[in-house]
Design an enzyme around this catalytic site. Structure first.
Site, PDB file in Angstrom:
ATOM      1  CB  SER A 163      -0.891   0.010   1.248  1.00 17.12           C
ATOM      2  OG  SER A 163      -1.542   1.249   1.410  1.00 17.12           O
ATOM      3  CE1 TYR A 189      -2.933  -1.278   5.791  1.00 20.75           C
ATOM      4  CE2 TYR A 189      -2.284   0.932   5.125  1.00 20.75           C
ATOM      5  CZ  TYR A 189      -2.792  -0.310   4.813  1.00 20.75           C
ATOM      6  OH  TYR A 189      -3.161  -0.599   3.514  1.00 20.75           O
TER       7      TYR A 189
END
Length: 337
Positions: A163, A189
């Site tokens: 990501s 994350y």
């Protein structure tokens, strides 16, 4: 300390772009006889990836925590095989991998697609923070256990769906599980996705002699996934994508990728002949990404600007350091020979 980065980490000008769809990428590709494993291949961009690859003749195995949900979502898809597996549970990973290895099959494509995002602090049975455990350590574990089948394919690829979120944090080698620092979900994350990128760098280095290549990728800003189901709406307001009522701004939604466009980079990394002699790179928009040295002006309300790869997340020294730490954390050696 200066980064050591693969010289191939630069755009190829592939002929595809952010608007390309998975169907456009797979057009003309024949995957008959190919065996694929896609974690999370029953929802969101994972489901679109499964549909694209099976449409080209591949046999796709879809490991899932929730077999019933997987079967429901995959209605109408042919040539897939559901299997039970939980990336937060090492025994579950071992059992799944052992079943596959004992079948004697080769593995042409391993797509580590499953992931979670921006969740509250949770730990697995080993004390590992859940985003790190699911998004990275589970992938490392699964890939290690499936390595003999990947070698057997003589031309396998391993993909880690990463990501742009890797830009939110480098990997914290001193405190990866938030035992000493306050938990911050964006940092958790971010480091898990930085880890995915570094894993592909180290894995490609080890896999080349067996004709195994590895890639990490950013799918893009995609509308319609359930990845953000636990994310606090305040985070979206903070980055400017949602209004004060918690609704996505129409002008932002209009610029987001469809699920098929979101799956396109995964499919491109999986099948593109342009990558036959290239590996260990981070990709986006169906091409190799540009290194972000600070020259890219990022705005979350302009999804097209959410691009580029941070040098720390593709640095070869960091990749080797993380590989050693991962083996130590998981308690086994990833034997790539």
């Amino acid at each position: 300390m200066e980064s050591i980065i693969n010289p191939m980490q630069q755009p190829l000008h592939s002929g595809f772009n952010a608007h390309s769809t998975a169907q456009e990428i797979i057009s003309g590709i024949d995957l008959t006889g190919k065996t694929v494993i896609i974690t999370g291949g029953y929802a969101g961009i994972g489901l679109e990836t499964t549909k694209a690859l099976t449409s080209a003749g591949a046999h796709v195995i879809v490991p899932a925590r929730d077999i019933e949900k997987a079967m429901k979502n995959l209605v109408g898809v042919e040539n897939f095989e559901p299997e039970r597996m939980d990336l937060m549970n090492p025994e579950s990973i071992d059992a799944f991998a052992e079943r596959f290895i004992s079948s004697g099959r080769k593995l042409d494509l391993l797509i580590n697609n499953a992931g979670i995002m921006w969740v509250p602090l949770r730990r697995d049975s080993r004390g590992f923070e859940s985003q790190l455990a699911t998004n990275y350590l589970g992938q490392f574990h699964l890939t290690a256990k499936l390595w003999p089948a990947l070698k057997k394919a003589n031309g396998a690829r391993v993909l880690s769906v990463s990501s742009y979120g890797h830009q939110m944090s480098p990997f914290d080698f001193e405190d990866p599980n938030f035992e000493k620092r306050d938990y911050e979900t964006l940092s958790g994350y971010g480091q898990s996705k930085t880890a995915c990128n570094l894993f592909s760098v180290a894995l490609d280095k080890r896999g080349k002699e067996f004709n195994i290549r590895a890639y990490s990728l950013h799918p893009g800003s995609v509308y319609g996934t359930d990845l953000g189901r636990e994310e606090p709406i305040e985070l979206f307001k903070q980055i400017g994508t949602h209004d004060q009522n918690g609704n996505i701004k129409p002008e932002v939604q209009a610029k987001l990728k469809t699920l098929s466009q979101g799956a396109a980079t995964t499919v491109w990394c999986a099948v593109s002949p342009q990558l036959d002699e290239i590996g260990g790179v981070y990709c986006e928009n169906c091409d190799i990404a540009e290194i972000d040295h600070g020259q890219i002006d990022h705005r979350f309300d302009e999804p097209a600007t959410i691009r580029g790869v941070q040098p720390y997340s593709v640095d070869q020294k960091n990749a080797e350091k993380l590989w050693a730490l991962s083996e130590k954390m998981l308690g086994f050696r990833f034997d790539t020979k």
